[in-house]
Design a protein around this motif. Structure first.
Motif, PDB file in Angstrom:
ATOM      1  N   PHE A 117      34.138  35.482  51.151  1.00 45.32           N
ATOM      2  CA  PHE A 117      35.147  35.730  50.124  1.00 45.32           C
ATOM      3  C   PHE A 117      36.552  35.521  50.678  1.00 45.32           C
ATOM      4  N   GLU A 118      37.384  34.909  49.865  1.00 39.79           N
ATOM      5  CA  GLU A 118      38.751  34.602  50.254  1.00 39.79           C
ATOM      6  C   GLU A 118      39.736  35.137  49.219  1.00 39.79           C
ATOM      7  N   PHE A 119      40.953  35.377  49.664  1.00 36.83           N
ATOM      8  CA  PHE A 119      42.063  35.698  48.772  1.00 36.83           C
ATOM      9  C   PHE A 119      42.902  34.426  48.648  1.00 36.83           C
ATOM     10  N   THR A 120      43.106  33.963  47.431  1.00 42.52           N
ATOM     11  CA  THR A 120      43.843  32.717  47.235  1.00 42.52           C
ATOM     12  C   THR A 120      44.964  32.892  46.218  1.00 42.52           C
ATOM     13  N   VAL A 121      46.004  32.087  46.389  1.00 40.99           N
ATOM     14  CA  VAL A 121      47.137  32.041  45.458  1.00 40.99           C
ATOM     15  C   VAL A 121      47.458  30.572  45.206  1.00 40.99           C
ATOM     16  N   LEU A 122      48.270  30.300  44.196  1.00 39.49           N
ATOM     17  CA  LEU A 122      48.726  28.939  43.984  1.00 39.49           C
ATOM     18  C   LEU A 122      49.559  28.487  45.174  1.00 39.49           C
ATOM     19  N   GLU A 123      49.535  27.214  45.453  1.00 40.92           N
ATOM     20  CA  GLU A 123      50.210  26.690  46.637  1.00 40.92           C
ATOM     21  C   GLU A 123      51.692  27.056  46.676  1.00 40.92           C
ATOM     22  N   ASN A 124      52.347  27.089  45.511  1.00 38.80           N
ATOM     23  CA  ASN A 124      53.783  27.389  45.477  1.00 38.80           C
ATOM     24  C   ASN A 124      54.090  28.859  45.219  1.00 38.80           C
ATOM     25  N   SER A 125      53.085  29.728  45.350  1.00 39.77           N
ATOM     26  CA  SER A 125      53.284  31.160  45.114  1.00 39.77           C
ATOM     27  C   SER A 125      54.183  31.769  46.185  1.00 39.77           C
ATOM     28  N   PRO A 126      55.034  32.733  45.803  1.00 33.92           N
ATOM     29  CA  PRO A 126      55.852  33.431  46.804  1.00 33.92           C
ATOM     30  C   PRO A 126      55.039  34.401  47.658  1.00 33.92           C
ATOM     31  N   ILE A 127      53.782  34.655  47.269  1.00 35.58           N
ATOM     32  CA  ILE A 127      52.912  35.556  48.031  1.00 35.58           C
ATOM     33  C   ILE A 127      52.446  34.831  49.291  1.00 35.58           C
ATOM     34  N   LEU A 133      50.544  41.411  48.176  1.00 27.66           N
ATOM     35  CA  LEU A 133      49.830  41.678  46.926  1.00 27.66           C
ATOM     36  C   LEU A 133      50.188  43.042  46.334  1.00 27.66           C
ATOM     37  N   LYS A 134      50.960  43.820  47.049  1.00 28.88           N
ATOM     38  CA  LYS A 134      51.362  45.124  46.542  1.00 28.88           C
ATOM     39  C   LYS A 134      52.158  44.942  45.251  1.00 28.88           C
ATOM     40  N   GLY A 135      51.723  45.644  44.207  1.00 28.48           N
ATOM     41  CA  GLY A 135      52.379  45.547  42.912  1.00 28.48           C
ATOM     42  C   GLY A 135      51.948  44.339  42.093  1.00 28.48           C
ATOM     43  N   LYS A 136      50.934  43.607  42.562  1.00 25.97           N
ATOM     44  CA  LYS A 136      50.500  42.388  41.891  1.00 25.97           C
ATOM     45  C   LYS A 136      49.163  42.596  41.174  1.00 25.97           C
ATOM     46  N   LYS A 137      48.721  41.516  40.512  1.00 27.17           N
ATOM     47  CA  LYS A 137      47.451  41.518  39.798  1.00 27.17           C
ATOM     48  C   LYS A 137      46.463  40.627  40.538  1.00 27.17           C
ATOM     49  N   LEU A 138      45.285  41.192  40.849  1.00 27.13           N
ATOM     50  CA  LEU A 138      44.259  40.492  41.619  1.00 27.13           C
ATOM     51  C   LEU A 138      43.046  40.250  40.736  1.00 27.13           C
ATOM     52  N   GLY A 139      42.629  39.003  40.609  1.00 24.52           N
ATOM     53  CA  GLY A 139      41.435  38.672  39.845  1.00 24.52           C
ATOM     54  C   GLY A 139      40.197  38.647  40.717  1.00 24.52           C
ATOM     55  N   SER A 183      47.842  30.275  34.859  1.00 22.04           N
ATOM     56  CA  SER A 183      48.690  30.784  33.776  1.00 22.04           C
ATOM     57  C   SER A 183      49.582  31.938  34.213  1.00 22.04           C
ATOM     58  N   GLY A 184      49.270  32.522  35.382  1.00 17.64           N
ATOM     59  CA  GLY A 184      50.056  33.644  35.864  1.00 17.64           C
ATOM     60  C   GLY A 184      49.582  34.997  35.370  1.00 17.64           C
ATOM     61  N   SER A 185      48.446  35.031  34.655  1.00 21.62           N
ATOM     62  CA  SER A 185      47.940  36.327  34.192  1.00 21.62           C
ATOM     63  C   SER A 185      47.368  37.140  35.345  1.00 21.62           C
ATOM     64  N   VAL A 186      47.038  36.468  36.456  1.00 23.58           N
ATOM     65  CA  VAL A 186      46.776  37.152  37.729  1.00 23.58           C
ATOM     66  C   VAL A 186      47.572  36.414  38.799  1.00 23.58           C
ATOM     67  N   ASP A 187      47.929  37.136  39.844  1.00 22.49           N
ATOM     68  CA  ASP A 187      48.746  36.548  40.914  1.00 22.49           C
ATOM     69  C   ASP A 187      47.905  35.972  42.039  1.00 22.49           C
ATOM     70  N   ALA A 188      46.669  36.433  42.155  1.00 23.97           N
ATOM     71  CA  ALA A 188      45.783  35.991  43.232  1.00 23.97           C
ATOM     72  C   ALA A 188      44.343  36.157  42.785  1.00 23.97           C
ATOM     73  N   LEU A 189      43.443  35.458  43.456  1.00 26.74           N
ATOM     74  CA  LEU A 189      42.023  35.568  43.186  1.00 26.74           C
ATOM     75  C   LEU A 189      41.290  35.996  44.451  1.00 26.74           C
ATOM     76  N   ASN A 190      40.215  36.756  44.281  1.00 28.51           N
ATOM     77  CA  ASN A 190      39.334  37.131  45.381  1.00 28.51           C
ATOM     78  C   ASN A 190      37.925  36.686  45.006  1.00 28.51           C
ATOM     79  N   LEU A 191      37.621  35.414  45.310  1.00 29.40           N
ATOM     80  CA  LEU A 191      36.367  34.786  44.918  1.00 29.40           C
ATOM     81  C   LEU A 191      35.707  34.155  46.141  1.00 29.40           C
ATOM     82  N   PRO A 192      34.443  33.745  46.021  1.00 30.26           N
ATOM     83  CA  PRO A 192      33.781  33.083  47.148  1.00 30.26           C
ATOM     84  C   PRO A 192      34.469  31.777  47.514  1.00 30.26           C
TER      85      PRO A 192
END
Length: 360
Positions: A117-127, A133-139, A183-192
């Motif tokens: 499992f990995e934590f991922t964000v969009l390439e241009n994310s400020p995270i 991830l504090k204060g953010k939304k994790l999918g 879409s920005g409805s989550v800031d990061a994903l935690n998926l395989p």
């Protein structure tokens, strides 16, 4: 009422997704169900490839593929025997055992000896880090997924309290989950990791957040079966593990044929002619990545084996993260290596030769 009994009352049985392709033979094959959360697809093509090559039939087995939503759903079904084998995360089994209420199952094949499992964000994310991830939304795939206790611990390691400092939201998998990130409805994903390769192949640039070093080699999914089956028919359990090991060797030997073979198991998965080349590129990349994560032989010299230190490591981490309160329980109730010798009793070169001749 024990936690196991509560699980059995609360959990509905899974429904077989697709039946394996098996030929008639003089002696009937033993039909067994193998479950995988969240769903079987070409993401996990190795076992279906081995199925089409006849490795399971050689062992006297005919597979039914079962899909469920998460380890929390699959584990009790393996425990009660409604699904004979499950590929799942061990965290929930450890939690139950630490409370003195172990599930009557054992992990017998180390399917993924590294964290998947990995934590991922969009390439241009400020995270830039997990701490961001504090204060953010994790999918996450689903709130029942078995990886969440370890993910919670990783975030705690950087000072983030689960469901307090970060909002955790179920987003599923595939295009629907990726769209939530875009879409920005989550800031990061935690998926395989397999999901992340697919997202990249679909054209979404992402960046993986570095996880603490001590979590990178913590094993993940293994194949488990119930204690009653081990006692009643150990040869069947060994046969299942050996066919899986052959399938893994075959898939990395001829990965294009491996992913194409999935169409025989699930004809509806075959893409249109215009999409076929991209589909193959995507799932070849996914399965090659999966094999690198799941190649226990490169770590231990044998397919499927665990070590006691593997289990002590993950148990201690869960204790450190306050996921469990005790570590002095009998870990032999969680896993067994009794089948490892038999699982590896095959000629890998013969398997590779067969795989090379498989038509792509």
């Amino acid at each position: 009422m024990t936690s196991f009994a509560k699980f059995l009352r609360a959990t509905s049985f899974a429904v077989p997704l697709i039946a394996s392709v098996t030929a008639l033979q003089a002696q009937p094959l033993q039909k067994v169900r193998i479950g995988y959360p969240p769903a079987w697809s070409a993401v996990e093509a190795a076992i279906p490839f081995g199925d089409t090559l006849g490795y399971f039939k050689e062992e006297g087995l005919a597979l039914d593929y079962v899909s469920v939503q998460g380890t929390a759903v699959l584990m009790p079904q393996v425990a009660n025997g409604s699904v004979e084998f499950g590929i799942m995360n061990p965290d929930l089994a450890i939690i139950a055992a630490s409370k003195g209420e172990p599930f009557p199952i054992k992990f017998f094949y180390n399917f993924y000896p590294r964290n998947i499992f990995e934590f991922t964000v969009l390439e241009n994310s400020p995270i830039k880090s997990l701490a961001d991830l504090k204060g953010k939304k994790l999918g996450v795939g689903a709130l029942s997924w078995g990886n969440l206790p370890m993910s919670r611990l990783m975030l705690q390691d950087v000072g983030i309290t689960w469901m307090k400092d970060v909002q955790v939201m179920p987003v599923g998998v595939g295009a629907a989950a990726w769209e939530r990130l875009k879409s920005g409805s989550v800031d990061a994903l935690n998926l395989p990791a397999t999901q992340n390769v697919m997202m990249e192949q679909a054209g979404t640039p992402i960046r993986r957040l570095e996880i603490p070093a001590e979590f990178r080699t913590v094993f993940s999914n293994g194949i488990a079966t119930n204690d009653a089956l081990i006692q009643k028919n150990p040869k069947l359990v060994e046969a299942m593990g050996r066919a899986v090991a052959k399938s893994m060797v075959a898939c990395i030997t001829n990965t294009e044929a491996c992913v194409r073979a999935y169409w025989k198991i699930d004809p509806s998965s075959k893409p249109t002619a215009s999409n076929e080349a991209q589909w193959i590129r995507t799932f070849v990349a996914v399965n090659q990545g999966s094999y690198k994560i799941g190649e226990t032989a490169s770590l231990t010299g044998r397919h499927g084996g665990y070590t006691e230190s593997d289990w002590k490591n993950i148990i201690q981490k869960m204790k450190d993260g306050e996921q469990i309160s005790a570590v002095n329980f009998d870990i032999s109730k969680l896993y067994t290596n009794q089948f490892v010798k038999g699982v590896n009793a095959f000629d890998p070169e013969a398997v590779r030769a067969t795989a090379r001749t498989a038509k792509p």
